[in-house]
Design a protein around this motif. Structure first.
Motif, PDB file in Angstrom:
ATOM      1  N   ASP A 114      60.906  39.167  40.533  1.00  0.00           N
ATOM      2  CA  ASP A 114      60.078  39.538  41.679  1.00  0.00           C
ATOM      3  C   ASP A 114      60.854  39.408  42.986  1.00  0.00           C
ATOM      4  O   ASP A 114      60.709  40.228  43.894  1.00  0.00           O
ATOM      5  CB  ASP A 114      58.819  38.674  41.738  1.00  0.00           C
ATOM      6  CG  ASP A 114      57.850  39.013  40.617  1.00  0.00           C
ATOM      7  OD1 ASP A 114      57.986  40.098  40.027  1.00  0.00           O
ATOM      8  OD2 ASP A 114      56.960  38.192  40.337  1.00  0.00           O
TER       9      ASP A 114
ATOM     10  N   GLU B   7      60.004  50.297  40.600  1.00  0.00           N
ATOM     11  CA  GLU B   7      59.595  48.911  40.818  1.00  0.00           C
ATOM     12  C   GLU B   7      60.735  48.086  41.402  1.00  0.00           C
ATOM     13  O   GLU B   7      60.906  46.907  41.086  1.00  0.00           O
ATOM     14  CB  GLU B   7      59.048  48.282  39.540  1.00  0.00           C
ATOM     15  CG  GLU B   7      57.739  48.924  39.085  1.00  0.00           C
ATOM     16  CD  GLU B   7      57.055  48.173  37.976  1.00  0.00           C
ATOM     17  OE1 GLU B   7      57.637  47.189  37.451  1.00  0.00           O
ATOM     18  OE2 GLU B   7      55.916  48.560  37.633  1.00  0.00           O
TER      19      GLU B   7
ATOM     20  N   ARG C 131      50.353  47.932  28.190  1.00  0.00           N
ATOM     21  CA  ARG C 131      50.491  46.472  28.145  1.00  0.00           C
ATOM     22  C   ARG C 131      50.384  46.059  26.678  1.00  0.00           C
ATOM     23  O   ARG C 131      49.827  46.786  25.857  1.00  0.00           O
ATOM     24  CB  ARG C 131      49.433  45.776  29.002  1.00  0.00           C
ATOM     25  CG  ARG C 131      48.005  46.054  28.626  1.00  0.00           C
ATOM     26  CD  ARG C 131      47.045  45.520  29.708  1.00  0.00           C
ATOM     27  NE  ARG C 131      45.649  45.614  29.315  1.00  0.00           N
ATOM     28  CZ  ARG C 131      44.911  46.704  29.396  1.00  0.00           C
ATOM     29  NH1 ARG C 131      45.452  47.816  29.843  1.00  0.00           N
ATOM     30  NH2 ARG C 131      43.642  46.694  29.023  1.00  0.00           N
TER      31      ARG C 131
ATOM     32  N   ASN D  92      50.027  42.639  23.736  1.00  0.00           N
ATOM     33  CA  ASN D  92      49.870  41.222  23.376  1.00  0.00           C
ATOM     34  C   ASN D  92      50.335  41.029  21.938  1.00  0.00           C
ATOM     35  O   ASN D  92      50.828  41.968  21.298  1.00  0.00           O
ATOM     36  CB  ASN D  92      48.424  40.763  23.574  1.00  0.00           C
ATOM     37  CG  ASN D  92      47.454  41.445  22.609  1.00  0.00           C
ATOM     38  OD1 ASN D  92      47.847  42.287  21.792  1.00  0.00           O
ATOM     39  ND2 ASN D  92      46.182  41.091  22.694  1.00  0.00           N
TER      40      ASN D  92
ATOM     41  N   GLN E  80      57.515  41.554  31.361  1.00  0.00           N
ATOM     42  CA  GLN E  80      56.949  40.648  32.346  1.00  0.00           C
ATOM     43  C   GLN E  80      55.586  40.167  31.889  1.00  0.00           C
ATOM     44  O   GLN E  80      54.749  40.958  31.456  1.00  0.00           O
ATOM     45  CB  GLN E  80      56.825  41.360  33.691  1.00  0.00           C
ATOM     46  CG  GLN E  80      56.279  40.491  34.801  1.00  0.00           C
ATOM     47  CD  GLN E  80      56.189  41.246  36.115  1.00  0.00           C
ATOM     48  OE1 GLN E  80      56.591  42.403  36.205  1.00  0.00           O
ATOM     49  NE2 GLN E  80      55.655  40.613  37.130  1.00  0.00           N
TER      50      GLN E  80
ATOM     51  N   LEU F  37      51.818  39.096  32.228  1.00  0.00           N
ATOM     52  CA  LEU F  37      50.768  39.547  33.144  1.00  0.00           C
ATOM     53  C   LEU F  37      49.749  38.460  33.451  1.00  0.00           C
ATOM     54  O   LEU F  37      48.908  38.646  34.333  1.00  0.00           O
ATOM     55  CB  LEU F  37      50.037  40.755  32.540  1.00  0.00           C
ATOM     56  CG  LEU F  37      50.870  42.030  32.397  1.00  0.00           C
ATOM     57  CD1 LEU F  37      50.072  43.112  31.688  1.00  0.00           C
ATOM     58  CD2 LEU F  37      51.319  42.531  33.756  1.00  0.00           C
ATOM     59  N   ASP F  38      49.783  37.355  32.733  1.00  0.00           N
ATOM     60  CA  ASP F  38      48.827  36.272  32.975  1.00  0.00           C
ATOM     61  C   ASP F  38      49.532  34.937  32.828  1.00  0.00           C
ATOM     62  O   ASP F  38      50.617  34.837  32.252  1.00  0.00           O
ATOM     63  CB  ASP F  38      47.635  36.370  32.014  1.00  0.00           C
ATOM     64  CG  ASP F  38      48.057  36.382  30.544  1.00  0.00           C
ATOM     65  OD1 ASP F  38      49.264  36.485  30.276  1.00  0.00           O
ATOM     66  OD2 ASP F  38      47.187  36.287  29.673  1.00  0.00           O
TER      67      ASP F  38
ATOM     68  N   ARG G 150      50.525  33.737  29.451  1.00  0.00           N
ATOM     69  CA  ARG G 150      51.568  34.539  28.812  1.00  0.00           C
ATOM     70  C   ARG G 150      51.084  35.149  27.488  1.00  0.00           C
ATOM     71  O   ARG G 150      51.814  35.201  26.509  1.00  0.00           O
ATOM     72  CB  ARG G 150      52.839  33.706  28.582  1.00  0.00           C
ATOM     73  CG  ARG G 150      53.442  33.162  29.873  1.00  0.00           C
ATOM     74  CD  ARG G 150      54.667  32.311  29.606  1.00  0.00           C
ATOM     75  NE  ARG G 150      55.784  33.095  29.145  1.00  0.00           N
ATOM     76  CZ  ARG G 150      56.602  33.795  29.925  1.00  0.00           C
ATOM     77  NH1 ARG G 150      56.404  33.815  31.234  1.00  0.00           N
ATOM     78  NH2 ARG G 150      57.614  34.482  29.422  1.00  0.00           N
TER      79      ARG G 150
ATOM     80  N   TRP H 133      49.576  38.363  27.641  1.00  0.00           N
ATOM     81  CA  TRP H 133      49.781  39.786  27.836  1.00  0.00           C
ATOM     82  C   TRP H 133      51.073  40.033  28.593  1.00  0.00           C
ATOM     83  O   TRP H 133      51.402  39.312  29.538  1.00  0.00           O
ATOM     84  CB  TRP H 133      48.613  40.401  28.629  1.00  0.00           C
ATOM     85  CG  TRP H 133      47.353  40.537  27.832  1.00  0.00           C
ATOM     86  CD1 TRP H 133      46.335  39.651  27.762  1.00  0.00           C
ATOM     87  CD2 TRP H 133      47.002  41.628  26.979  1.00  0.00           C
ATOM     88  NE1 TRP H 133      45.350  40.113  26.921  1.00  0.00           N
ATOM     89  CE2 TRP H 133      45.730  41.330  26.429  1.00  0.00           C
ATOM     90  CE3 TRP H 133      47.616  42.827  26.623  1.00  0.00           C
ATOM     91  CZ2 TRP H 133      45.076  42.182  25.539  1.00  0.00           C
ATOM     92  CZ3 TRP H 133      46.959  43.679  25.747  1.00  0.00           C
ATOM     93  CH2 TRP H 133      45.718  43.363  25.207  1.00  0.00           C
ATOM     94  N   PHE H 134      51.784  41.086  28.193  1.00  0.00           N
ATOM     95  CA  PHE H 134      53.055  41.441  28.811  1.00  0.00           C
ATOM     96  C   PHE H 134      53.059  42.939  29.099  1.00  0.00           C
ATOM     97  O   PHE H 134      52.285  43.706  28.525  1.00  0.00           O
ATOM     98  CB  PHE H 134      54.233  41.115  27.882  1.00  0.00           C
ATOM     99  CG  PHE H 134      54.376  39.655  27.571  1.00  0.00           C
ATOM    100  CD1 PHE H 134      55.274  38.860  28.286  1.00  0.00           C
ATOM    101  CD2 PHE H 134      53.634  39.071  26.559  1.00  0.00           C
ATOM    102  CE1 PHE H 134      55.415  37.511  27.996  1.00  0.00           C
ATOM    103  CE2 PHE H 134      53.777  37.711  26.256  1.00  0.00           C
ATOM    104  CZ  PHE H 134      54.663  36.943  26.981  1.00  0.00           C
ATOM    105  N   ARG H 135      53.958  43.343  29.975  1.00  0.00           N
ATOM    106  CA  ARG H 135      54.169  44.775  30.180  1.00  0.00           C
ATOM    107  C   ARG H 135      55.653  45.031  30.388  1.00  0.00           C
ATOM    108  O   ARG H 135      56.386  44.176  30.903  1.00  0.00           O
ATOM    109  CB  ARG H 135      53.383  45.300  31.380  1.00  0.00           C
ATOM    110  CG  ARG H 135      53.951  44.953  32.733  1.00  0.00           C
ATOM    111  CD  ARG H 135      53.231  45.731  33.837  1.00  0.00           C
ATOM    112  NE  ARG H 135      53.831  45.471  35.139  1.00  0.00           N
ATOM    113  CZ  ARG H 135      54.842  46.157  35.652  1.00  0.00           C
ATOM    114  NH1 ARG H 135      55.371  47.161  34.968  1.00  0.00           N
ATOM    115  NH2 ARG H 135      55.336  45.870  36.831  1.00  0.00           N
TER     116      ARG H 135
END
Length: 915
Positions: free
Chosen positions: A183, A217, A278, A280, A308, A310-311, A314, A316-318
């Motif tokens: 980031d 991004e 996304r 999981n 990365q 998303l929560d 960990r 969920w990822f995208r």
């Protein structure tokens, strides 16, 4: 033999972008901290740390790690050599010990190293670059030993693509760990703008920069590749399209830097799941056929594979979008891709995500799945603004499937209507009605009212107001109470037709009633829409405070019910931009436009016309010629290829007219005037009034002043009859300008007196400034008339309140720059007297004053008129004008027209109080 390049500080590449934001964080780090810089390939980790190290006064020991250093002895040799050289041969005993040991003991070597460093007179930083190359536990143990026992003043900096297993928990608790991740290392929009400004041979517009930043991004290689690949403006869209599909050079880079280093099972899992937005653990296991999906995803994320979390848990990822497109290229077999999409569709449906299930069913070309998902969830998809996937799905099912099932016909018709494709909408309805009446009359009877409601919406959008009202009433008669959505749509049409017919009281009452119904039924998007309509009605009446309050209520509904990504939220942003524009809040209006663009960009650029128009108006108001021309080109492009509602077109044309007028592009104005739709006989709403004023402005610029006056008189009459207060004001100001141009001073002042009175009744501001600098002349003439009346003790046409408002507007108009820096003010008697009284008046004009006609000729030259146009304007022979011009040049002590224009600019600036 040790390679010097591995223990030497690397040179920074030429044209390296300085990143003070990150360099400042490194500068603030303490010497006893571990600085950990982790991100996937290409984020500039080495370049950043090398740039920082090159500026340090204290020594920095640099160690570039590669796969050959994955052995404790080799690791110790390079570590010691880098420290020894950085400190000026400061650890000789450690070097001797290392040379004496055939198989070095890492703990013993590092202990001796740290012992010698305790006597170092300055602080030292040790950089371990590319630490992800290490996977030997013994080397990790040596690095942990170094971190644990380093004395004060000895810091370590690690760059890595993955999180190193060095037991960093205690360092975090002790606040001895500074972490910079993806980031932080991703280029910001500002940094992207700076990089492109240095590399591109042309200026890239801010929205295109934002689009590139969104697609990449902030991943530096994608942005650098853009700068290297794009040589002119025409190539911008091509590259952005390639980036969205997967640019060849970037794919090669990822193949070499990432894919070749992965184990086959992990490579398969990543490729299989790359089709997902996304992922999981459950989805990973289903699509890859492997167990331990959650652990595999966490491993991939920790290794810096563009994945990365998303929560915070960990789960969920995208994928980074560029990496996802790269991985999808690995799925070369069509049958394999279709099977993965079918599995994904079923799994998403089990997880309660029908939209994701539809996307994958469509990608799998599974007709039954697509049909069932749209039948069950189509209305919900539409409310959520999922136009693109729904439209793609219906088009793929085909025209025959649409006409046989009325709900599909209505969905497709609504999409066509919202795309302003009214011909297709009517074609769909007609084809389905014909088939249903013949083949399935029972189904037709159930949906006849819904078809009437849809035709009502299409008719009002096409400006067929009375026809729309008839269809809406028919729909309400046919629709049963349980068909809530269609009944609300018909009721909204009735309210909208009242607004379009200039029946503002009736429209407002009707919208209030529909608002209550929609709130009771928890139809929040429709309720917010009715509030926006009420706000527009209030704005049309000049009630800005009420309009703002209604808009705020709509905005709260959108935010409280988490609708910020839906089409209604774009309407809310657009309305806010309109209110901010009227209040002369240019920064706020531009920000609202950009928020609207973020919402609507996902459904296609054609939907961005209102936002482009507002940004064009902002650029003109700021006097930014380059920016204005760029937005003008965007607006022109959209208007050339697309169909839009008259409201959008009228506003866009008004903005275009301002630019053409400012740039003296009479040809564009003439072409528009010839091709534009005629003004309605009774322009009873805000967009027909705006369209009418566009015609008036065009006729004024073409010197067809009589035609302009007749049309403007009609606009004024209808706006007063219908209570369109805001349009009344705009018409009055424009009428004052037209009368002034026609040298009808008394009439012009009468119009401006009325306009000033209207301004005192409302909070309208920008509407009064629409004619630009000529407003200054007219207002100063009105104030001068007031002063003369006061001196004579006679009746004043302008009271004190109006005079104060006039002075306020003069100040605002003076602050408005013109495109290109010029000032367009008519040199009338009031302005001439002010110029003659100015301290900036050249001496030669004091000794040889101009005649009134010579001032008029100078004004005509300053306005860009040719000698022939000037002669026609004054109704004299061209030879007479040439005589005036020769006399004028002699008195002004100028040689040609350009010098005369420059002098006029100088004189006008003195009365503007502008530098």
């Amino acid at each position: 033999m040790l390679l010097a390049s591995k223990y030497s500080l690397p040179d920074c590449p030429e044209h390296t972008l300085q990143r003070p934001r990150l360099l400042g964080l490194l500068e603030q780090s303490q010497s006893d901290q571990l600085v950990l810089v982790t991100a996937p390939a290409g984020y500039g980790k080495t370049t950043l740390v090398a740039s920082w190290a090159a500026e340090q006064r204290n020594p920095v020991a640099w160690y570039s790690i590669d796969s050959g250093d994955n052995e404790p002895g080799q690791f110790c040799r390079y570590l010691v050599e880098s420290v020894h050289r950085a400190t000026g041969n400061g650890v000789p005993e450690t070097c001797r010990m290392l040379a004496a040991q055939q198989v070095p003991d890492p703990a013993l070597i590092i202990s001796q190293l740290l012992s010698e460093l305790r006597h170092l007179p300055s602080e030292l930083r040790i950089v371990l670059d590319d630490y992800h190359q290490i996977d030997n536990p013994e080397v990790h143990d040596a690095a942990r030993f170094l971190l644990r026992h380093a004395p004060a003043g000895i810091g370590v900096v690690i760059t890595s693509r993955s999180q190193p297993p060095l037991g960093l928990g205690n360092l975090r608790l002790q606040d001895r760990l500074l972490e910079l991740g993806t980031d932080e290392l991703a280029l910001s929009v500002e940094e992207t703008t700076q990089l492109l400004a240095r590399r591109l041979p042309f200026t890239l517009g801010s929205d295109r920069v934002a689009q590139l930043h969104q697609l990449s991004e902030g991943w530096p290689p994608a942005i650098q590749m853009f700068a290297l690949s794009v040589r002119n403006r025409e190539e911008v869209d091509r590259y952005l399209g390639e980036l969205e599909q997967g640019h060849g050079h970037i794919l090669d880079y990822l193949a070499e830097e990432v894919l070749e280093r992965l184990d086959p099972p992990l490579r398969k899992l990543l490729a299989s799941t790359s089709i997902l937005t996304r992922v999981n653990g459950t989805l990973a296991e289903r699509l890859s056929g492997q167990e331990g999906g959650q652990q595999q995803l966490e491993l991939a994320a920790s290794r810096g594979l563009f994945l990365q979390a998303l929560d915070s848990s960990r789960q969920w990822f995208r994928f980074h979008p560029v990496f996802a497109r790269f991985l999808q290229r690995q799925l070369s077999e069509r049958q394999q891709r279709e099977q993965l999409h079918q599995i994904a569709s079923d799994t998403w449906l089990e997880l309660g995500q029908p939209l994701e299930a539809l996307r994958h069913a469509l990608a799998a070309e599974d007709r039954e799945r697509v049909h069932n998902l749209i039948a069950d969830q189509g209305e919900q998809f539409l409310r959520e603004g999922q136009f693109r996937v729904l439209n793609d799905s219906l088009n793929w099912l085909g025209e025959d499937a649409l006409k046989r099932y009325a709900p599909f016909t209505l969905l497709a018709a609504r999409l066509a209507r919202d795309s302003f494709d009214y011909a297709r909408c009517n074609k769909l309805l007609a084809a389905s009605e014909s088939w249903l009446q013949r083949e399935d009359p029972d189904q037709w009877e159930s949906y006849e009212g819904a078809f009437a409601a849809m035709r009502a919406q299409v008719s009002v959008a096409r400006g067929q107001i009375l026809k729309a009202k008839e269809y809406a009433q028919e729909a309400l008669d046919l629709l049963p109470p349980e068909q809530d959505n269609e009944r609300i749509a018909a009721q909204l049409v009735i309210g909208e037709t009242s607004f379009c017919l200039g029946e503002l009281d009736q429209a407002s009452r009707h919208m209030e009633a529909v608002e209550k119904i929609t709130l009771a039924r928890k139809d929040i998007p429709s309720a917010a829409w009715t509030l926006c309509q009420q706000s527009e009605i209030a704005f049309a009446r000049g009630l800005l405070k009420k309009a703002a309050a209604l808009h705020a209520r709509a905005q709260r509904l959108v935010e409280e019910h988490h609708l910020t990504g839906l089409p209604i939220s774009e309407f809310v942003c657009r309305l806010q931009g309109q209110l901010q524009w009227e209040a002369c809040d240019l920064d706020g209006a531009a920000e609202s436009a950009r928020r609207g663009m973020q919402i609507n960009r996902k459904v296609g650029e054609r939907w961005l016309l209102p936002e482009y128009t507002l940004l064009l108006k902002v650029a003109v108001a700021r006097g930014d010629k380059d920016e204005a021309i760029e937005w003008l080109e965007r607006v022109d492009h959209l208007l050339t290829d697309e169909r839009y509602h008259r409201d959008w077109i009228a506003n866009a044309d008004a903005a275009r007219m301002r630019v053409w007028r400012a740039l003296g592009n009479t040809e564009a104005i003439a072409t528009w005037q010839e091709q534009a739709v005629p003004v309605a006989d009774r322009p009873s709403n805000h967009f027909e009034q705006c369209h009418g004023r566009n015609h008036v402005r065009a006729l004024i610029e073409l010197h067809r002043w009589s035609d302009a006056n007749r049309l403007l008189s009609r606009l004024l009459s209808v706006s007063e009859t219908c209570g369109l207060f805001t349009d009344q004001l705009r018409n009055r100001v424009l009428a004052a300008h037209l009368a002034w141009l026609r040298e009808r001073r008394e009439q012009a002042l009468k119009h401006i007196h009325t306009a000033l009175g209207q301004l005192l009744e409302s909070d309208l501001t920008a509407s009064a400034l629409q004619i630009g600098k000529p407003l200054i002349v007219i207002l100063k003439a009105a104030l001068e008339e007031k002063e003369k009346a006061e001196e004579k003790g006679g009746e004043q046409a302008l009271d004190d309140a109006r005079a104060d408002k006039a002075r306020e507007l003069i100040k605002l108009a003076q602050q408005q720059p013109e495109l290109g820096g010029g000032i367009r003010i008519e040199l009338d008697e009031t302005i001439v007297r002010e110029i003659l009284a100015s301290d900036d008046l050249p001496d030669f004009l004091r000794h040889s004053p101009l005649t009134p006609r010579e001032w008029q000729v100078l004004n005509a030259i300053h306005s860009g008129l040719s000698n022939e146009r000037i002669a026609r304007h004054f109704k004299v022979a061209p030879s007479t004008i040439k005589t005036h011009i020769r006399s004028l040049y002699q008195k002004l002590d100028v040689k040609d027209r350009q010098q005369a224009i420059a002098l006029a600019e100088q004189l006008l600036r003195s009365v503007q109080d502008q530098p």
